[in-house]
Design a protein around this motif. Structure first.
Motif, PDB file in Angstrom:
ATOM      1  N   LEU A 189       0.855  -1.184   0.000  1.00 51.81           N
ATOM      2  CA  LEU A 189       0.000   0.000   0.000  1.00 51.81           C
ATOM      3  C   LEU A 189       0.892   1.236   0.000  1.00 51.81           C
ATOM      4  O   LEU A 189       1.724   1.409   0.893  1.00 51.81           O
ATOM      5  N   ALA A 190       0.696   2.079  -1.014  1.00 53.96           N
ATOM      6  CA  ALA A 190       1.435   3.348  -1.054  1.00 53.96           C
ATOM      7  C   ALA A 190       0.596   4.402  -0.357  1.00 53.96           C
ATOM      8  O   ALA A 190      -0.632   4.276  -0.275  1.00 53.96           O
ATOM      9  N   GLY A 230      -3.060  -0.281  -4.046  1.00 55.04           N
ATOM     10  CA  GLY A 230      -3.172   1.088  -4.558  1.00 55.04           C
ATOM     11  C   GLY A 230      -2.511   2.126  -3.676  1.00 55.04           C
ATOM     12  O   GLY A 230      -1.576   1.825  -2.935  1.00 55.04           O
ATOM     13  N   VAL A 231      -3.036   3.340  -3.775  1.00 53.22           N
ATOM     14  CA  VAL A 231      -2.459   4.481  -3.051  1.00 53.22           C
ATOM     15  C   VAL A 231      -3.517   5.038  -2.100  1.00 53.22           C
ATOM     16  O   VAL A 231      -4.642   5.283  -2.510  1.00 53.22           O
ATOM     17  N   ARG A 236      -7.314  10.434   7.315  1.00 59.24           N
ATOM     18  CA  ARG A 236      -7.504   9.385   8.291  1.00 59.24           C
ATOM     19  C   ARG A 236      -8.474   8.289   7.842  1.00 59.24           C
ATOM     20  O   ARG A 236      -8.159   7.101   7.921  1.00 59.24           O
ATOM     21  N   GLU A 237      -9.663   8.724   7.344  1.00 61.20           N
ATOM     22  CA  GLU A 237     -10.692   7.737   7.012  1.00 61.20           C
ATOM     23  C   GLU A 237     -10.225   6.825   5.882  1.00 61.20           C
ATOM     24  O   GLU A 237     -10.303   5.604   5.970  1.00 61.20           O
ATOM     25  N   GLN A 238      -9.748   7.463   4.801  1.00 58.28           N
ATOM     26  CA  GLN A 238      -9.393   6.660   3.633  1.00 58.28           C
ATOM     27  C   GLN A 238      -8.189   5.763   3.903  1.00 58.28           C
ATOM     28  O   GLN A 238      -8.131   4.637   3.438  1.00 58.28           O
ATOM     29  N   LEU A 239      -7.271   6.286   4.671  1.00 53.12           N
ATOM     30  CA  LEU A 239      -6.093   5.467   4.979  1.00 53.12           C
ATOM     31  C   LEU A 239      -6.488   4.292   5.876  1.00 53.12           C
ATOM     32  O   LEU A 239      -6.050   3.157   5.646  1.00 53.12           O
ATOM     33  N   SER A 240      -7.342   4.550   6.859  1.00 49.24           N
ATOM     34  CA  SER A 240      -7.799   3.458   7.737  1.00 49.24           C
ATOM     35  C   SER A 240      -8.454   2.369   6.907  1.00 49.24           C
ATOM     36  O   SER A 240      -8.200   1.182   7.106  1.00 49.24           O
ATOM     37  N   GLN A 241      -9.301   2.807   5.983  1.00 57.80           N
ATOM     38  CA  GLN A 241     -10.020   1.859   5.139  1.00 57.80           C
ATOM     39  C   GLN A 241      -9.036   1.041   4.296  1.00 57.80           C
ATOM     40  O   GLN A 241      -9.160  -0.180   4.186  1.00 57.80           O
ATOM     41  N   ALA A 242      -8.078   1.766   3.720  1.00 56.22           N
ATOM     42  CA  ALA A 242      -7.097   1.082   2.856  1.00 56.22           C
ATOM     43  C   ALA A 242      -6.290   0.074   3.664  1.00 56.22           C
ATOM     44  O   ALA A 242      -6.011  -1.038   3.210  1.00 56.22           O
ATOM     45  N   MET A 251       1.533 -10.230   5.159  1.00 51.25           N
ATOM     46  CA  MET A 251       2.366  -9.131   5.644  1.00 51.25           C
ATOM     47  C   MET A 251       1.968  -7.896   4.857  1.00 51.25           C
ATOM     48  O   MET A 251       1.772  -7.990   3.644  1.00 51.25           O
ATOM     49  N   LEU A 252       1.826  -6.784   5.548  1.00 51.02           N
ATOM     50  CA  LEU A 252       1.482  -5.544   4.844  1.00 51.02           C
ATOM     51  C   LEU A 252       2.707  -4.636   4.830  1.00 51.02           C
ATOM     52  O   LEU A 252       3.328  -4.409   5.872  1.00 51.02           O
ATOM     53  N   ILE A 253       3.020  -4.167   3.642  1.00 46.42           N
ATOM     54  CA  ILE A 253       4.110  -3.193   3.521  1.00 46.42           C
ATOM     55  C   ILE A 253       3.506  -1.889   3.036  1.00 46.42           C
ATOM     56  O   ILE A 253       2.811  -1.868   2.014  1.00 46.42           O
ATOM     57  N   THR A 254       3.733  -0.822   3.789  1.00 49.19           N
ATOM     58  CA  THR A 254       3.303   0.494   3.296  1.00 49.19           C
ATOM     59  C   THR A 254       4.538   1.295   2.962  1.00 49.19           C
ATOM     60  O   THR A 254       5.631   1.025   3.479  1.00 49.19           O
ATOM     61  N   SER A 255       4.366   2.256   2.073  1.00 52.51           N
ATOM     62  CA  SER A 255       5.478   3.174   1.821  1.00 52.51           C
ATOM     63  C   SER A 255       5.001   4.587   2.073  1.00 52.51           C
ATOM     64  O   SER A 255       3.880   4.943   1.715  1.00 52.51           O
TER      65      SER A 255
END
Ligand code: AMP
Ligand code: MG
Length: 419
Positions: A189-190, A230-231, A236-242, A251-255
């Protein structure tokens, strides 16, 4: 600030080896075997010929030489794929092909070159005689029953990486499927309001999402199965959802979103959604790093690695922290890449006591490896990775590595072995 080793150990402490799966043999290449494989039968199953020639009894040809060949009576032929019904007596021979089972009574094979059979392709030697020009030790040119794998023997043990040789060994044992440790699904997830998907028109102030692609490619290269989420924008809301969607993985990798001056919402979300620590690691590039776990709906805790957004930082921190974690999930124990010692040809400064991973090109001249820095080393300069085949490790304590000094280089590609 914590050390690279500390950060890696904390990550690896949490990572568990994944479950096993059984699948068709060829699909198992690059995975770790999760069962002991023993030979259910002898390989080869019978004594057989290692050469095209004549099966004989060694005693029959004792004393044979080019000057004084021994003449044997040829009683028949043995071809690969058949069990010969012939029985060899002293003074007789059976014309035999490579791989054919040895007829009863035979213990040695004389290659055509050591006989007077000039053309090995001539139709048949049935009923004729053959002159043998050598004496051979008993057992010469015979592959013994079970010499490769003896019935009951452990051939490939649990925990071994399946390379082409192991795949072949399992095939030899007639195993169409194998049980292996499954590959991890790596969610990617970017983050960032400035980051656009690569199929969108480029807009002022925006950049394309390169990180998801370099990270997904790195995940594939080390055996994982990337899943791109995706990106997520910096709200806050959209990132939480993503992040919640992104938990459908091992494993989740965010950048992005973990640097000190960053828009704080990313850290807030990560901290609220999971049990996440933010670390500053003594590494360059890639000082800010997040690691933690998210509890999924089903109660499972998913490890999360929050990598910095700068393209080089995200690739280098993947290399240093995510690759070993993925390897561990796959049951591998050889977590580190090979390194070489090389002579630096450029100076690299290291002012703030971090471990620098300098992007270099390693070349060999004579017996010595040399490393050249790939130009500007900014953490946003992705072409410094494009040009590199290795990462030179500049130790924390070294304020500068001068030209001519040796360094250890982690090899990203080696000869024709890519990534
Ligand atoms: P951040 O860690 O979010 O502060 O990001 C640092 C810098 O990395 C940003 O200013 C961007 O230039 C770059 N960046 C962040 N995310 C991406 C991405 N997904 N792809 C390419 N560059 C990125
Ligand atoms: Mg950002």
């Amino acid at each position: 600030m914590i050390s690279v080793e500390d950060a890696l150990n904390r990550i690896l402490d949490f990572i568990e080896v994944l479950e096993t799966e059984e699948k068709p043999l060829l699909d198992c290449l690059g995975q770790v075997l999760a069962e002991d494989v023993c030979a259910p039968f002898d390989v080869p199953p019978q004594d057989n010929s290692a050469m095209d020639g004549y099966a004989v009894q060694a005693e029959s040809i004792a004393g044979a030489s080019p000057e004084h060949p021994t003449i044997l009576r040829v009683i028949g032929e043995a071809a690969a794929g058949h069990i010969s019904q012939l029985r060899l007596e002293p003074g007789t021979a059976v014309r035999i092909m490579t791989g054919a089972s040895l007829p009863r009574g035979a213990d040695t094979v004389v290659p055509f070159e050591d006989t007077d059979e000039v053309d090995p392709n001539r139709v048949s030697a049935m009923g004729s005689e053959i002159a043998i020009r050598v004496s051979l030790a008993r057992g010469s040119n015979v592959r013994r029953k079970g010499e490769d794998m003896a019935r009951g023997e452990l051939v490939v043990e649990c925990g071994r990486l399946l390379r082409p040789a192991e795949i072949g060994a399992l095939a030899t044992l007639g195993k169409p499927k194998a049980r292996v440790i499954r590959r991890p699904v790596v969610g990617i997830l970017a983050t960032g309001d400035e980051v656009l998907e690569i199929d969108q028109p480029l807009l002022p102030g925006k950049i394309y999402n390169s990180n998801s692609y370099s990270l997904a490619a790195q995940a594939i290269a080390c055996g994982g199965i990337p899943k791109l989420f995706g990106v997520a924008p910096d709200n806050r809301e959209q990132l939480s959802q993503a992040v919640r969607c992104g938990l459908d993985c091992d494993m989740l990798i965010t950048s992005g979103g973990v640097s000190l001056g960053d828009y704080d919402v990313v850290k807030q979300v990560l901290a609220a959604e999971g049990d996440v620590s933010f670390w500053t690691v003594r590494i360059k590039p890639g000082k800010p790093l997040a690691f933690g776990t998210f509890r999924r709906g089903d109660g499972k805790r998913i490890p999360h690695l929050g990598l910095p957004g700068n393209p080089v930082s995200s690739m280098v921190t993947f290399e240093v922290f995510a690759r070993p974690a993925i390897f561990k999930m796959m049951g591998r124990t050889d977590l580190a890449r090979p390194t070489v010692r090389a002579i630096m040809e450029d100076a690299v400064k290291n002012r703030d006591g971090r471990r620098v991973f300098a992007r270099v090109v390693v070349s060999q001249r004579g017996d010595t490896y040399y490393a050249r820095v790939t130009g500007a080393q900014g953490s946003g300069i992705l072409t410094s990775m494009v040009k590199a085949n290795g990462l030179a490790i500049i130790p924390e304590a070294a304020e500068e590595v001068k030209p001519g000094e040796p360094v250890e280089v982690v090899m990203l590609n080696w000869g024709n072995v890519q990534y």
